[in-house]
Design a protein around this motif. Structure first.
Motif, PDB file in Angstrom:
ATOM      1  N   ALA A 141     -37.927 -47.899  47.799  1.00 29.50           N
ATOM      2  CA  ALA A 141     -36.973 -47.933  46.689  1.00 29.50           C
ATOM      3  C   ALA A 141     -37.531 -48.750  45.517  1.00 29.50           C
ATOM      4  CB  ALA A 141     -35.639 -48.501  47.156  1.00 29.50           C
ATOM      5  N   ILE A 142     -38.184 -49.863  45.810  1.00 29.37           N
ATOM      6  CA  ILE A 142     -38.783 -50.676  44.745  1.00 29.37           C
ATOM      7  C   ILE A 142     -39.797 -49.859  43.960  1.00 29.37           C
ATOM      8  CG2 ILE A 142     -40.294 -52.652  44.258  1.00 29.37           C
ATOM      9  CD1 ILE A 142     -39.024 -53.969  46.806  1.00 29.37           C
ATOM     10  N   MET A 143     -40.673 -49.175  44.678  1.00 30.09           N
ATOM     11  CA  MET A 143     -41.691 -48.370  43.992  1.00 30.09           C
ATOM     12  C   MET A 143     -41.048 -47.231  43.205  1.00 30.09           C
ATOM     13  SD  MET A 143     -45.002 -48.376  46.563  1.00 30.09           S
ATOM     14  CE  MET A 143     -44.165 -47.972  48.096  1.00 30.09           C
ATOM     15  N   GLY A 144     -39.973 -46.666  43.766  1.00 35.23           N
ATOM     16  CA  GLY A 144     -39.257 -45.621  43.037  1.00 35.23           C
ATOM     17  C   GLY A 144     -38.614 -46.152  41.772  1.00 35.23           C
ATOM     18  N   TYR A 145     -37.936 -47.307  41.874  1.00 38.17           N
ATOM     19  CA  TYR A 145     -37.327 -47.928  40.694  1.00 38.17           C
ATOM     20  C   TYR A 145     -38.377 -48.209  39.613  1.00 38.17           C
ATOM     21  CZ  TYR A 145     -32.798 -49.135  42.962  1.00 38.17           C
ATOM     22  OH  TYR A 145     -31.560 -49.108  43.557  1.00 38.17           O
ATOM     23  N   ALA A 146     -39.527 -48.756  40.033  1.00 38.73           N
ATOM     24  CA  ALA A 146     -40.568 -49.118  39.068  1.00 38.73           C
ATOM     25  C   ALA A 146     -41.088 -47.888  38.331  1.00 38.73           C
ATOM     26  CB  ALA A 146     -41.713 -49.838  39.778  1.00 38.73           C
ATOM     27  N   GLU A 147     -41.322 -46.819  39.066  1.00 36.80           N
ATOM     28  CA  GLU A 147     -41.850 -45.603  38.430  1.00 36.80           C
ATOM     29  C   GLU A 147     -40.784 -44.951  37.554  1.00 36.80           C
ATOM     30  OE1 GLU A 147     -45.229 -43.625  37.563  1.00 36.80           O
ATOM     31  OE2 GLU A 147     -45.120 -45.231  39.057  1.00 36.80           O
ATOM     32  N   TYR A 148     -39.522 -45.025  37.985  1.00 37.78           N
ATOM     33  CA  TYR A 148     -38.434 -44.462  37.181  1.00 37.78           C
ATOM     34  C   TYR A 148     -38.277 -45.245  35.875  1.00 37.78           C
ATOM     35  CZ  TYR A 148     -33.849 -42.392  36.117  1.00 37.78           C
ATOM     36  OH  TYR A 148     -32.809 -41.728  35.515  1.00 37.78           O
ATOM     37  N   TYR A 149     -38.453 -46.542  35.946  1.00 37.49           N
ATOM     38  CA  TYR A 149     -38.420 -47.348  34.719  1.00 37.49           C
ATOM     39  C   TYR A 149     -39.508 -46.900  33.760  1.00 37.49           C
ATOM     40  CZ  TYR A 149     -39.381 -51.200  31.546  1.00 37.49           C
ATOM     41  OH  TYR A 149     -39.636 -51.946  30.411  1.00 37.49           O
ATOM     42  N   LYS A 150     -40.709 -46.634  34.277  1.00 38.54           N
ATOM     43  CA  LYS A 150     -41.804 -46.171  33.424  1.00 38.54           C
ATOM     44  C   LYS A 150     -41.477 -44.815  32.802  1.00 38.54           C
ATOM     45  CE  LYS A 150     -45.928 -46.608  35.307  1.00 38.54           C
ATOM     46  NZ  LYS A 150     -46.931 -46.607  36.399  1.00 38.54           N
ATOM     47  N   ALA A 151     -40.732 -43.985  33.546  1.00 38.17           N
ATOM     48  CA  ALA A 151     -40.391 -42.647  33.042  1.00 38.17           C
ATOM     49  C   ALA A 151     -39.299 -42.690  31.990  1.00 38.17           C
ATOM     50  CB  ALA A 151     -39.958 -41.743  34.200  1.00 38.17           C
ATOM     51  N   THR A 152     -38.371 -43.637  32.116  1.00 36.69           N
ATOM     52  CA  THR A 152     -37.175 -43.618  31.277  1.00 36.69           C
ATOM     53  C   THR A 152     -37.074 -44.782  30.298  1.00 36.69           C
ATOM     54  OG1 THR A 152     -35.915 -44.884  32.909  1.00 36.69           O
ATOM     55  CG2 THR A 152     -35.903 -42.474  33.130  1.00 36.69           C
ATOM     56  N   GLY A 153     -37.745 -45.884  30.613  1.00 33.69           N
ATOM     57  CA  GLY A 153     -37.559 -47.095  29.820  1.00 33.69           C
ATOM     58  C   GLY A 153     -36.208 -47.743  30.055  1.00 33.69           C
ATOM     59  N   LEU A 154     -35.515 -47.319  31.107  1.00 30.48           N
ATOM     60  CA  LEU A 154     -34.185 -47.836  31.409  1.00 30.48           C
ATOM     61  C   LEU A 154     -34.300 -49.263  31.954  1.00 30.48           C
ATOM     62  CD1 LEU A 154     -31.115 -47.077  31.639  1.00 30.48           C
ATOM     63  CD2 LEU A 154     -31.626 -46.370  33.997  1.00 30.48           C
ATOM     64  N   GLU A 155     -33.813 -50.231  31.201  1.00 29.05           N
ATOM     65  CA  GLU A 155     -33.946 -51.628  31.598  1.00 29.05           C
ATOM     66  C   GLU A 155     -33.241 -51.903  32.933  1.00 29.05           C
ATOM     67  OE1 GLU A 155     -35.221 -55.555  31.441  1.00 29.05           O
ATOM     68  OE2 GLU A 155     -35.863 -53.791  30.289  1.00 29.05           O
ATOM     69  N   GLU A 156     -32.160 -51.205  33.169  1.00 25.95           N
ATOM     70  CA  GLU A 156     -31.449 -51.370  34.435  1.00 25.95           C
ATOM     71  C   GLU A 156     -32.357 -51.084  35.623  1.00 25.95           C
ATOM     72  OE1 GLU A 156     -27.310 -49.537  35.680  1.00 25.95           O
ATOM     73  OE2 GLU A 156     -28.946 -48.202  36.284  1.00 25.95           O
ATOM     74  N   ALA A 157     -33.186 -50.047  35.511  1.00 24.98           N
ATOM     75  CA  ALA A 157     -34.095 -49.685  36.608  1.00 24.98           C
ATOM     76  C   ALA A 157     -35.111 -50.788  36.846  1.00 24.98           C
ATOM     77  CB  ALA A 157     -34.793 -48.369  36.301  1.00 24.98           C
ATOM     78  N   LYS A 158     -35.629 -51.371  35.786  1.00 24.23           N
ATOM     79  CA  LYS A 158     -36.576 -52.476  35.933  1.00 24.23           C
ATOM     80  C   LYS A 158     -35.918 -53.662  36.616  1.00 24.23           C
ATOM     81  CE  LYS A 158     -39.546 -55.635  33.309  1.00 24.23           C
ATOM     82  NZ  LYS A 158     -40.125 -55.968  31.988  1.00 24.23           N
ATOM     83  N   GLN A 159     -34.718 -53.999  36.189  1.00 25.59           N
ATOM     84  CA  GLN A 159     -34.027 -55.146  36.776  1.00 25.59           C
ATOM     85  C   GLN A 159     -33.663 -54.895  38.238  1.00 25.59           C
ATOM     86  OE1 GLN A 159     -34.010 -58.077  35.339  1.00 25.59           O
ATOM     87  NE2 GLN A 159     -35.089 -57.048  33.642  1.00 25.59           N
ATOM     88  N   LYS A 160     -33.337 -53.650  38.582  1.00 24.08           N
ATOM     89  CA  LYS A 160     -33.079 -53.319  39.977  1.00 24.08           C
ATOM     90  C   LYS A 160     -34.352 -53.465  40.806  1.00 24.08           C
ATOM     91  CE  LYS A 160     -29.031 -50.308  39.542  1.00 24.08           C
ATOM     92  NZ  LYS A 160     -28.196 -51.149  40.417  1.00 24.08           N
ATOM     93  N   ALA A 161     -35.481 -53.060  40.237  1.00 24.39           N
ATOM     94  CA  ALA A 161     -36.758 -53.204  40.940  1.00 24.39           C
ATOM     95  C   ALA A 161     -37.058 -54.675  41.201  1.00 24.39           C
ATOM     96  CB  ALA A 161     -37.884 -52.560  40.131  1.00 24.39           C
ATOM     97  N   ILE A 162     -36.864 -55.515  40.203  1.00 25.36           N
ATOM     98  CA  ILE A 162     -37.145 -56.951  40.352  1.00 25.36           C
ATOM     99  C   ILE A 162     -36.190 -57.587  41.349  1.00 25.36           C
ATOM    100  CG2 ILE A 162     -37.113 -59.171  39.153  1.00 25.36           C
ATOM    101  CD1 ILE A 162     -38.062 -57.632  36.627  1.00 25.36           C
ATOM    102  N   ALA A 163     -34.904 -57.262  41.245  1.00 27.06           N
ATOM    103  CA  ALA A 163     -33.914 -57.845  42.152  1.00 27.06           C
ATOM    104  C   ALA A 163     -34.166 -57.415  43.595  1.00 27.06           C
ATOM    105  CB  ALA A 163     -32.509 -57.440  41.723  1.00 27.06           C
ATOM    106  N   LEU A 164     -34.530 -56.155  43.779  1.00 29.59           N
ATOM    107  CA  LEU A 164     -34.793 -55.686  45.139  1.00 29.59           C
ATOM    108  C   LEU A 164     -36.101 -56.276  45.668  1.00 29.59           C
ATOM    109  CD1 LEU A 164     -33.731 -54.023  47.444  1.00 29.59           C
ATOM    110  CD2 LEU A 164     -34.843 -51.995  46.474  1.00 29.59           C
ATOM    111  N   PHE A 165     -37.072 -56.485  44.784  1.00 27.71           N
ATOM    112  CA  PHE A 165     -38.288 -57.173  45.230  1.00 27.71           C
ATOM    113  C   PHE A 165     -37.966 -58.596  45.667  1.00 27.71           C
ATOM    114  CE2 PHE A 165     -42.036 -59.760  44.931  1.00 27.71           C
ATOM    115  CZ  PHE A 165     -42.989 -58.994  45.590  1.00 27.71           C
ATOM    116  N   ASP A 166     -37.074 -59.257  44.962  1.00 29.03           N
ATOM    117  CA  ASP A 166     -36.663 -60.609  45.372  1.00 29.03           C
ATOM    118  C   ASP A 166     -36.178 -60.605  46.819  1.00 29.03           C
ATOM    119  OD1 ASP A 166     -37.228 -61.562  42.834  1.00 29.03           O
ATOM    120  OD2 ASP A 166     -35.128 -61.541  42.169  1.00 29.03           O
ATOM    121  N   LYS A 167     -35.355 -59.620  47.152  1.00 30.39           N
ATOM    122  CA  LYS A 167     -34.816 -59.529  48.508  1.00 30.39           C
ATOM    123  C   LYS A 167     -35.916 -59.161  49.497  1.00 30.39           C
ATOM    124  CE  LYS A 167     -30.620 -58.306  48.943  1.00 30.39           C
ATOM    125  NZ  LYS A 167     -30.048 -59.488  49.645  1.00 30.39           N
TER     126      LYS A 167
END
Length: 397
Positions: free
Chosen positions: A122-148
């Motif tokens: 999911a982290i890798m998916g969020y990160a790549e989706y952020y690159k595709a969309t520029g959606l800041e929410e996706a980046k923050q979800k990637a970081i938060a899930l990496f924290d966990k």
């Protein structure tokens, strides 16, 4: 090898990628009713198993986003990616924040395991989706899930161990290789230095603990102090995992311009093929005992497509760096084996599992374990690498 050789294989690889793999999953996997990705398809691409693997939700999000980012801005791929993104956010997390392993088609929880590989994909998916969309929410979800994910990784005892640690305390390969790969993905969207630190630690453990030069093998499991265990688990080599790890290390070597790291990864590839290749019937075994003792897993002699995919990638990187033709000859040999045995002429997608003699075990094209990941990822990379080589790009450092 001349330019025409690489152009030929680039064309063929890209054709397989788009017409055998991507076309199948873009037309079948996105669930038009509940969102997310379906994976349980029979030989003809008909759905026979509706439950959803959460691994495949993250992997599918990554795949469609990656295709959009690097193989053309196709709106269908972005739409498919959004379907997975929304489904993961809505259905794939338990109340405690841990991700499920499997849910029903409509998102009801089915299985929650002691592991946290669902988080990694999911982290890798969020990160790549952020690159595709520029959606800041996706980046923050990637970081938060990496924290966990990082918390799980660095905090012993959170999950019930598989083996009693009072009797036998071990350390394993799989979660360390995944940590390295996840950090490589996160480093592309976030400048936090912790990713490099985790990669450093992963490299140290893989190269200096799991790799046993006296046995010429990268092991799946060692004693907690790093010593070799003369047990079924301790002697286990998974050639596919080893070569997957090898090309993760190769990409890190390229990132760092580190020749010694590259050579170490090439050595792992050579070890893994030496122990894993079936000299009698062709292809690569699933499991091997590093001491040549009998394997207890009955599937040890199966030929899995994903294993061969990892071999193709690591061999192509090995050739590109060294220009030693033994690697490209072995690449061609395995490439041809895959076409002759995994391809299913007249039907979409390829088989995932073969008997030792190269005949299919099952005609299914998707399941909890076989989805659009290892094959699509490998053939995307192979296509790009072959293009770089045929264009005369160098890999010198």
């Amino acid at each position: 090898m001349n330019k025409e050789f690489f152009e030929k294989y680039h064309k063929e690889t890209t054709d397989i990628l788009m017409n055998d793999f991507v076309s199948f999953w873009e037309s079948t996997s996105s669930d038009p009713i509940y969102g997310g990705y379906l994976c349980g398809f029979d030989r003809e691409g008909k759905l026979f198993h509706e439950d959803k693997s959460v691994w495949q939700q993250g992997r599918g999000l990554w795949m469609f986003s990656k295709l959009y980012n690097e193989f053309g801005k196709k709106q269908l791929w972005l739409d498919c990616a959004k379907s997975g993104y929304d489904f993961i956010n809505k259905y794939c997390f338990a109340e405690n924040g841990h991700m499920y392993f499997k849910v029903t088609r409509d998102g009801k929880p089915l299985v929650e395991r002691r592991y946290y590989f669902s988080e990694s994909f999911a982290i890798m998916g969020y990160a790549e989706y952020y690159k595709a969309t520029g959606l800041e929410e996706a980046k923050q979800k990637a970081i938060a899930l990496f924290d966990k994910f990082e918390y799980y990784y660095t905090t012993p005892g959170l999950f019930e161990p598989k083996v009693n640690p009072e009797t036998r305390k071990t350390r394993s390969h799989s979660i360390v290789m995944i940590m390295m790969n996840v950090c490589q993905a996160m480093r592309e969207i976030d400048s936090d230095k912790r990713y490099d630190k985790h990669i450093d630690n992963s490299l140290d453990f893989i190269l200096n603990v799991l790799c046993k030069k006296d046995k010429k093998a990268l092991l799946e499991c060692v004693a907690y102090d790093g010593s070799f265990m003369n047990s079924v688990e301790g002697r286990l080599v998974n050639p596919g995992h080893c070569m997957e790890t090898a090309w993760f290390i190769m990409r890190e070597a390229i990132h760092r311009k580190d020749a010694q790291l590259m050579k170490a990864a090439i050595e792992i590839t050579e070890w893994s093929l030496d122990i894993g290749e079936d000299k009698e019937m062709g292809g690569i075994f699933y499991f091997r005992d590093v001491c040549g003792k009998p394997e207890t897993s009955l599937e040890w002699d199966m030929k899995l497509f994903w294993v061969h995919c990892e071999a193709l990638v690591s061999l192509l990187y090995s050739y590109w760096y060294t220009k030693d033709e033994k690697y490209i000859r072995k690449f061609e040999e395995i490439f041809i084996y895959c076409k002759e045995h995994f391809a299913d002429e007249g039907y979409p997608e390829w088989y995932g599992h073969l008997h030792r003699d190269g005949t299919p075990i099952s005609p299914i094209k998707g399941s909890d374990w076989k989805g659009p990941f290892h094959n699509v990822r490998a053939y995307m990379l192979i296509s790009q690498l072959l293009k770089s080589i045929s264009d005369g790009e160098s890999l010198n450092f």
